[in-house]
Motif scaffolding. Structure first.
Motif, PDB file in Angstrom:
ATOM      1  N   THR A   6       0.828  -1.205   0.000  1.00 39.34           N
ATOM      2  CA  THR A   6       0.000   0.000   0.000  1.00 39.34           C
ATOM      3  C   THR A   6       0.862   1.254   0.000  1.00 39.34           C
ATOM      4  O   THR A   6       0.601   2.204  -0.745  1.00 39.34           O
ATOM      5  CB  THR A   6      -0.938  -0.006   1.222  1.00 39.34           C
ATOM      6  N   ARG A   7       1.937   1.261   0.800  1.00 42.79           N
ATOM      7  CA  ARG A   7       2.856   2.409   0.836  1.00 42.79           C
ATOM      8  C   ARG A   7       3.549   2.585  -0.511  1.00 42.79           C
ATOM      9  O   ARG A   7       3.645   3.685  -1.042  1.00 42.79           O
ATOM     10  CB  ARG A   7       3.890   2.234   1.946  1.00 42.79           C
ATOM     11  N   LEU A   8       4.019   1.472  -1.085  1.00 40.77           N
ATOM     12  CA  LEU A   8       4.660   1.517  -2.398  1.00 40.77           C
ATOM     13  C   LEU A   8       3.709   2.107  -3.431  1.00 40.77           C
ATOM     14  O   LEU A   8       4.078   2.980  -4.210  1.00 40.77           O
ATOM     15  CB  LEU A   8       5.094   0.113  -2.822  1.00 40.77           C
ATOM     16  N   ALA A   9       2.486   1.637  -3.438  1.00 42.12           N
ATOM     17  CA  ALA A   9       1.499   2.124  -4.403  1.00 42.12           C
ATOM     18  C   ALA A   9       1.261   3.618  -4.232  1.00 42.12           C
ATOM     19  O   ALA A   9       1.199   4.361  -5.212  1.00 42.12           O
ATOM     20  CB  ALA A   9       0.193   1.355  -4.251  1.00 42.12           C
ATOM     21  N   ALA A  14       1.957   8.731  -6.723  1.00 37.35           N
ATOM     22  CA  ALA A  14       2.238  10.166  -6.659  1.00 37.35           C
ATOM     23  C   ALA A  14       3.202  10.574  -7.770  1.00 37.35           C
ATOM     24  O   ALA A  14       3.174  11.703  -8.244  1.00 37.35           O
ATOM     25  CB  ALA A  14       2.812  10.528  -5.293  1.00 37.35           C
ATOM     26  N   GLN A  15       4.045   9.649  -8.201  1.00 36.71           N
ATOM     27  CA  GLN A  15       4.986   9.908  -9.291  1.00 36.71           C
ATOM     28  C   GLN A  15       4.381   9.555 -10.649  1.00 36.71           C
ATOM     29  O   GLN A  15       5.011   9.729 -11.681  1.00 36.71           O
ATOM     30  CB  GLN A  15       6.257   9.087  -9.090  1.00 36.71           C
ATOM     31  N   GLY A  16       3.179   9.016 -10.645  1.00 33.07           N
ATOM     32  CA  GLY A  16       2.492   8.667 -11.884  1.00 33.07           C
ATOM     33  C   GLY A  16       2.989   7.400 -12.543  1.00 33.07           C
ATOM     34  O   GLY A  16       2.833   7.229 -13.747  1.00 33.07           O
TER      35      GLY A  16
END
Length: 79
Positions: A6-9, A14-16
């Motif tokens: 979830t954190r990775l996603a 946020a970086q697209g």
């Protein structure tokens, strides 16, 4: 592991560069690169696997992956 995914996603979205999707099988996948409509093609996603799942990677995977990346000019090796 689910919290890490979830954190990775969240960070990569946020970086697209990441799409999170709940599949019809109920498994959440975070896609970094979706496969194209014609071969050769690559697909890269992250998923939380069950504990003690057997490794399914073929012995030649790294060689095949490098070949697929080379044949897909729009995708960098960092994909």
């Amino acid at each position: 592991m689910d919290a890490i995914l979830t954190r990775l996603a969240k960070e990569e979205r946020a970086q697209g560069v990441l799409e999170r999707e709940l599949g019809a099988d109920g498994i959440v996948r975070s896609y970094r690169h979706r496969r194209g409509p014609v071969f050769p093609t690559i697909e890269r996603y992250f998923v939380v696997a069950p504990a003690l799942a057997a490794d399914k990677e073929h012995d030649n995977f790294n060689q095949w992956w490098a070949g697929a990346l080379a044949a897909t000019p729009a995708v960098s090796a960092a994909a």
